[in-house]
Scaffold this motif. Sequence first.
Motif, short mmCIF file in Angstrom:
data_model
loop_
_atom_site.label_atom_id
_atom_site.label_comp_id
_atom_site.label_asym_id
_atom_site.label_seq_id
_atom_site.Cartn_x
_atom_site.Cartn_y
_atom_site.Cartn_z
N LYS A 12 35.53 -30.43 8.27
CA LYS A 12 36.25 -28.64 7.04
C LYS A 12 34.74 -28.92 6.91
N ALA A 13 33.69 -29.62 6.94
CA ALA A 13 31.97 -29.62 6.05
C ALA A 13 32.12 -28.90 7.49
N THR A 14 31.69 -28.75 8.40
CA THR A 14 31.35 -28.08 9.73
C THR A 14 32.10 -26.83 9.41
N GLN A 15 33.38 -26.49 9.29
CA GLN A 15 34.07 -25.28 9.41
C GLN A 15 33.54 -24.47 8.09
N ALA A 16 33.29 -25.04 7.22
CA ALA A 16 33.32 -23.74 5.97
C ALA A 16 31.81 -23.59 6.08
N SER A 17 30.99 -24.48 6.64
CA SER A 17 28.93 -24.01 6.84
C SER A 17 29.36 -23.00 7.91
N ARG A 18 30.54 -22.71 8.77
CA ARG A 18 30.15 -21.72 9.29
C ARG A 18 30.65 -20.69 9.16
N VAL A 19 31.60 -21.06 8.22
CA VAL A 19 31.92 -19.34 6.97
C VAL A 19 31.08 -18.79 6.74
N VAL A 20 30.72 -19.85 5.40
CA VAL A 20 30.05 -19.58 4.84
C VAL A 20 27.87 -18.58 5.34
N TYR A 23 29.55 -14.85 7.27
CA TYR A 23 30.17 -14.25 5.69
C TYR A 23 29.47 -14.41 4.31
N GLY A 24 28.36 -15.18 4.52
CA GLY A 24 27.48 -15.12 2.92
C GLY A 24 26.68 -14.74 3.00
N SER A 25 26.31 -13.82 4.04
CA SER A 25 24.80 -12.57 3.85
C SER A 25 25.76 -11.49 3.49
N SER A 26 26.06 -11.07 4.25
CA SER A 26 27.20 -9.81 4.14
C SER A 26 28.07 -9.93 2.73
N GLN A 30 27.16 -7.31 -0.39
CA GLN A 30 28.33 -6.10 -0.36
C GLN A 30 28.25 -6.60 -1.76
N VAL A 31 27.19 -7.22 -3.09
CA VAL A 31 27.84 -7.79 -4.26
C VAL A 31 26.52 -6.89 -4.63
#
Length: 166
Positions: A12-20, A23-26, A30-31
Amino acid sequence: MASKVFLQLQGKATQASRVVAEYGSSYYKQVLEKNRHYVQEPPTVEKCSLLSKHLFYTRIASILGRYETLQKELDSVKQIWKNRQALRVEDAGIAALFGLECFAWFCAGEMIGRGFTFTGYRVSTLLSFEDAGPSEFGYRLQGRNRRETVSPTGDGRKKPEADDYT
């Protein structure tokens, strides 16, 4: 069993780090683009200092308005107290519940301040002077009001005093 839970948590931690990472920089861009009108240009230390002064003096200027609001609230409480004979049971119940809620929040803050304990402050953890060096403070508190003298030789031995409980 524990290793299975650990592997699930690691997945789950690996999956969350991939999502961040994906999509984190975009999202950040955007914000930032959406709220660009709030950003001061150029972003320098002097500009930050100026903004902090603006905030400070704006807060000071709002004190008078807050004081007037407080006076109005106190006047309404005084008026209710003068006419307490006409006070309904529902209003008194609401006021009692509000007071109880305030007391509960106070107690919760005290418990948090004590380190999430119900009974009292942990004095032994607050006043442990072991890291200060040998006999620099002469004694340290142990447990509940138990005092032990620190050995002046610095060998780490501690000898209880004759009057252990003060």
